[in-house]
Scaffold this motif. Structure first.
Motif, short mmCIF file in Angstrom:
data_model
loop_
_atom_site.label_atom_id
_atom_site.label_comp_id
_atom_site.label_asym_id
_atom_site.label_seq_id
_atom_site.Cartn_x
_atom_site.Cartn_y
_atom_site.Cartn_z
N ILE A 1 0.88 -1.04 0.16
CA ILE A 1 0.09 0.03 0.01
C ILE A 1 0.93 1.30 -0.02
O ILE A 1 0.49 2.35 -0.21
N ALA A 2 1.97 1.05 0.22
CA ALA A 2 2.93 2.46 0.57
C ALA A 2 3.14 3.13 -0.80
O ALA A 2 3.08 4.29 -0.76
N PRO A 3 3.18 2.47 -2.15
CA PRO A 3 3.36 3.36 -3.19
C PRO A 3 1.77 4.44 -3.49
O PRO A 3 2.10 5.42 -3.67
N ALA A 4 1.03 3.68 -3.23
CA ALA A 4 -0.33 4.39 -3.32
C ALA A 4 -0.46 5.65 -2.33
O ALA A 4 -0.97 6.71 -2.51
N ALA A 5 -0.06 5.24 -0.99
CA ALA A 5 0.31 6.21 0.07
C ALA A 5 1.11 7.51 -0.48
O ALA A 5 0.61 8.69 -0.23
N TRP A 6 2.22 7.20 -0.94
CA TRP A 6 2.96 8.01 -1.69
C TRP A 6 2.54 8.98 -2.70
O TRP A 6 2.75 10.32 -2.44
N ALA A 7 1.95 8.40 -3.36
CA ALA A 7 1.06 9.18 -4.59
C ALA A 7 -0.16 9.91 -4.25
O ALA A 7 -0.37 10.94 -4.73
N SER A 8 -0.61 9.77 -3.08
CA SER A 8 -2.03 10.29 -2.71
C SER A 8 -2.26 11.64 -2.41
O SER A 8 -3.32 12.23 -2.40
N ASN A 9 -1.11 12.32 -2.03
CA ASN A 9 -1.05 13.62 -1.86
C ASN A 9 -0.01 14.42 -2.52
O ASN A 9 0.38 15.70 -2.35
N LEU B 1 4.00 14.99 -15.45
CA LEU B 1 4.22 13.33 -15.60
C LEU B 1 4.51 12.39 -14.54
O LEU B 1 4.25 11.25 -14.56
N ILE B 2 5.23 12.99 -13.62
CA ILE B 2 5.46 12.36 -12.22
C ILE B 2 4.37 11.91 -11.52
O ILE B 2 4.16 10.89 -11.30
N ASN B 3 3.46 13.09 -11.51
CA ASN B 3 2.01 12.83 -10.70
C ASN B 3 1.21 11.67 -11.28
O ASN B 3 0.88 10.81 -10.80
N TRP B 4 1.28 11.80 -12.74
CA TRP B 4 0.50 10.60 -13.40
C TRP B 4 1.16 9.26 -13.30
O TRP B 4 0.39 8.19 -13.01
N GLY B 5 2.44 9.13 -13.34
CA GLY B 5 2.99 7.93 -13.23
C GLY B 5 3.02 7.40 -11.86
O GLY B 5 2.74 6.25 -11.91
N LEU B 6 3.18 8.25 -10.91
CA LEU B 6 2.93 7.67 -9.46
C LEU B 6 1.49 7.08 -9.15
O LEU B 6 1.53 6.07 -8.62
N THR B 7 0.62 7.73 -9.65
CA THR B 7 -0.86 7.45 -9.44
C THR B 7 -1.05 6.02 -10.06
O THR B 7 -1.60 5.02 -9.60
N THR B 8 -0.45 5.99 -11.26
CA THR B 8 -0.90 4.92 -12.28
C THR B 8 -0.10 3.72 -11.89
O THR B 8 -0.43 2.46 -11.75
N ALA B 9 1.23 3.80 -11.46
CA ALA B 9 1.85 2.67 -10.97
C ALA B 9 1.49 2.04 -9.57
O ALA B 9 1.74 0.68 -9.41
N SER B 10 0.64 2.93 -8.86
CA SER B 10 0.57 2.33 -7.39
C SER B 10 -0.90 1.38 -7.72
O SER B 10 -1.00 0.39 -6.90
N LEU B 11 -1.49 1.34 -8.78
CA LEU B 11 -2.87 0.80 -8.88
C LEU B 11 -2.63 -0.66 -8.88
O LEU B 11 -3.46 -1.56 -8.46
#
Length: 450
Positions: free
Chosen positions: A236-244, A408-418
């Motif tokens: 769950i950590a990657p989604a947490a990192w991306a979420s804010n 692009l960083i924001n988009w990538g972080l959100t997508t990679a966490s799913l």
């Protein structure tokens, strides 16, 4: 817990009368109360941040304060679950709310003296308070609702909480309506925010314990340490990192760059209203529709992935219009006509996606365990990692990283966490018949829930 036939043949018990559901010690009443606390404190903070630079023309003070806030929050959030288990909800929430009041006061001070030191110190202090407040919120929101209603109860909370952003967005809009060319918001704006935050601290004193046995500081320290090697927490950590992570870009580099001051305040009304729609929509997917919690969780992830692709794709198209980082002429809701429609619709899309994404994560956390103490630790871990990501994001923005790169960083972080969330749901979420039932003991007192 009774069998399905004992509960009325339809698989769900009849809902208790409204008066009983809104009794102070009922789960629904406690969720509403926590929503009101967050309406007054984090909700107003979100509105303040959403103006870009917390209402200041120079974003440096707010960026530095937010970096301090989220750096401290990253530690306080992880420890917040333990603090909640040791202290209980009232002192945890009351202290947390008080630090929001100090933060708003620091910008009132900055309006007159332009001294960043108080703002940054208040941001760091808020990092401690926010860590405690959000750990308490996560513990209550993942333990009090019945299993088959977790997403729906969270949607109730999220709507109340984000009404704070709507009201908070209307405050600077109304108070600065005739100051379209102004650089910073007036003193009265900050004073009103402070009044709401003080009310939130008072409401926190009515929150009741969630149950669970006694704990010790040594045991809590050991359990917190285990989170950093637990496979559920790591997934769950990657989604947490991306979420804010995306807030710095959305607030400063979309709302703060594309629109003038009064319009940025109005946009936040729409942004936080869109959050309500996002939370309610994903709750319908996660609590209804497909049979089986695991299937609903995977369907929820697919839904968020589709919304994410659409919103960030629109964001890319918009960002290509001002790759230099400066909008040719700031948009005004009243004077810019059709040119205003597209960018404000995109900004609302960002709000909708944020709510759907975070609601999904909380639903997954709530499905990972049944023990209230363990859920409070997972919630604190989530907020800690989330805040570490946000601390990095505010510095990325402060260092004038190209806006296209930030997007692009924001988009990538959100997508990679799913995909990692999907793996977690597949491995950790069980379809237990008993947990699918809304039982007759849904509205228990804290002592009964222990």
């Amino acid at each position: 817990m009774g069998t399905r036939s004992e509960q009325g043949g339809g698989g769900e018990a009849a809902a208790p009368p409204l008066k009983r559901r809104l009794r102070l010690n009922s789960p629904l009443a406690q969720v509403i109360l926590v929503g009101l606390v967050c309406f007054c404190c984090p909700g107003m903070f979100n509105a303040l941040s959403g103006m870009g630079g917390a209402g200041q023309v120079d974003h440096a003070a707010a960026n530095n304060a937010n970096t301090a806030l989220y750096a401290v929050f990253s530690v306080a959030g992880v420890l917040g679950g333990a603090a909640f288990n040791l202290l209980g909800p009232r002192p945890t929430l009351f202290f947390g709310c008080s630090t929001y009041l100090l933060y708003a006061a620091s910008f009132l001070h900055y309006n007159h003296f332009h001294d960043q030191s108080f703002v940054v110190a208040a941001g760091a202090f808020l990092g401690i308070g926010a860590g405690l407040l959000w750990a308490a919120q996560g513990a209550i929101l993942t333990t009090r609702p019945p299993p088959a209603r977790k997403a729906s109860f969270f949607a109730v909370f999220w709507c109340i909480f984000n009404t704070g952003g709507v009201v908070g967005g209307a405050i600077p809009f109304a108070m600065n309506y005739n100051r379209a060319a102004a650089a910073s918001v007036n003193d009265g704006t900050y004073v009103v925010f402070m009044g709401f935050m003080a009310a939130g601290a008072a409401l926190a004193l009515a929150v009741l314990p969630v149950g669970g046995g006694p704990v010790t500081a040594r045991a809590e320290a050991a359990e917190i340490a285990k989170l950093f090697v637990a496979w559920k927490a790591l997934l769950i950590a990657p989604a947490a990192w991306a979420s804010n992570f995306f807030y710095a870009y959305q607030f400063n580099d979309v709302n703060g760059v594309v629109f003038n001051l009064r319009t940025a305040g109005l946009n936040n009304v729409f942004y936080w209203a869109a959050q309500m729609a996002g939370s309610a929509g994903i709750a319908w997917v996660l609590d209804g529709g497909a049979r089986g919690r695991r299937r609903r969780g995977l369907l929820g992830i697919a839904t968020v992935a589709a919304v994410s692709a659409a919103v960030w794709g629109g964001g890319l198209a918009n960002q290509l219009r001002y790759t230099s980082g400066k909008w040719e002429k700031k948009l005004d809701f009243k004077d810019s006509g059709k040119a205003y429609a597209g960018p404000v619709a995109l900004y609302c899309g960002y709000g909708l996606l944020d709510a759907a994404f975070q609601s999904l994560i909380y639903w997954v956390i709530g499905a990972m365990a049944d023990d209230p103490h363990q859920l409070s630790r997972y919630s604190g871990f989530y907020k800690g990692i989330q805040s570490a990501g946000a601390a990095v994001a505010w510095q990325v923005d402060k260092r004038h990283t190209p806006l296209l790169t930030q997007l692009l960083i924001n988009w990538g972080l959100t997508t990679a966490s799913l995909p990692l969330l999907a793996l977690l749901v597949f491995l950790a979420v069980e379809d237990e018949a008993g947990k699918e039932i809304v039982a007759s003991n849904e509205y228990q007192t804290p002592s009964q829930q222990s």
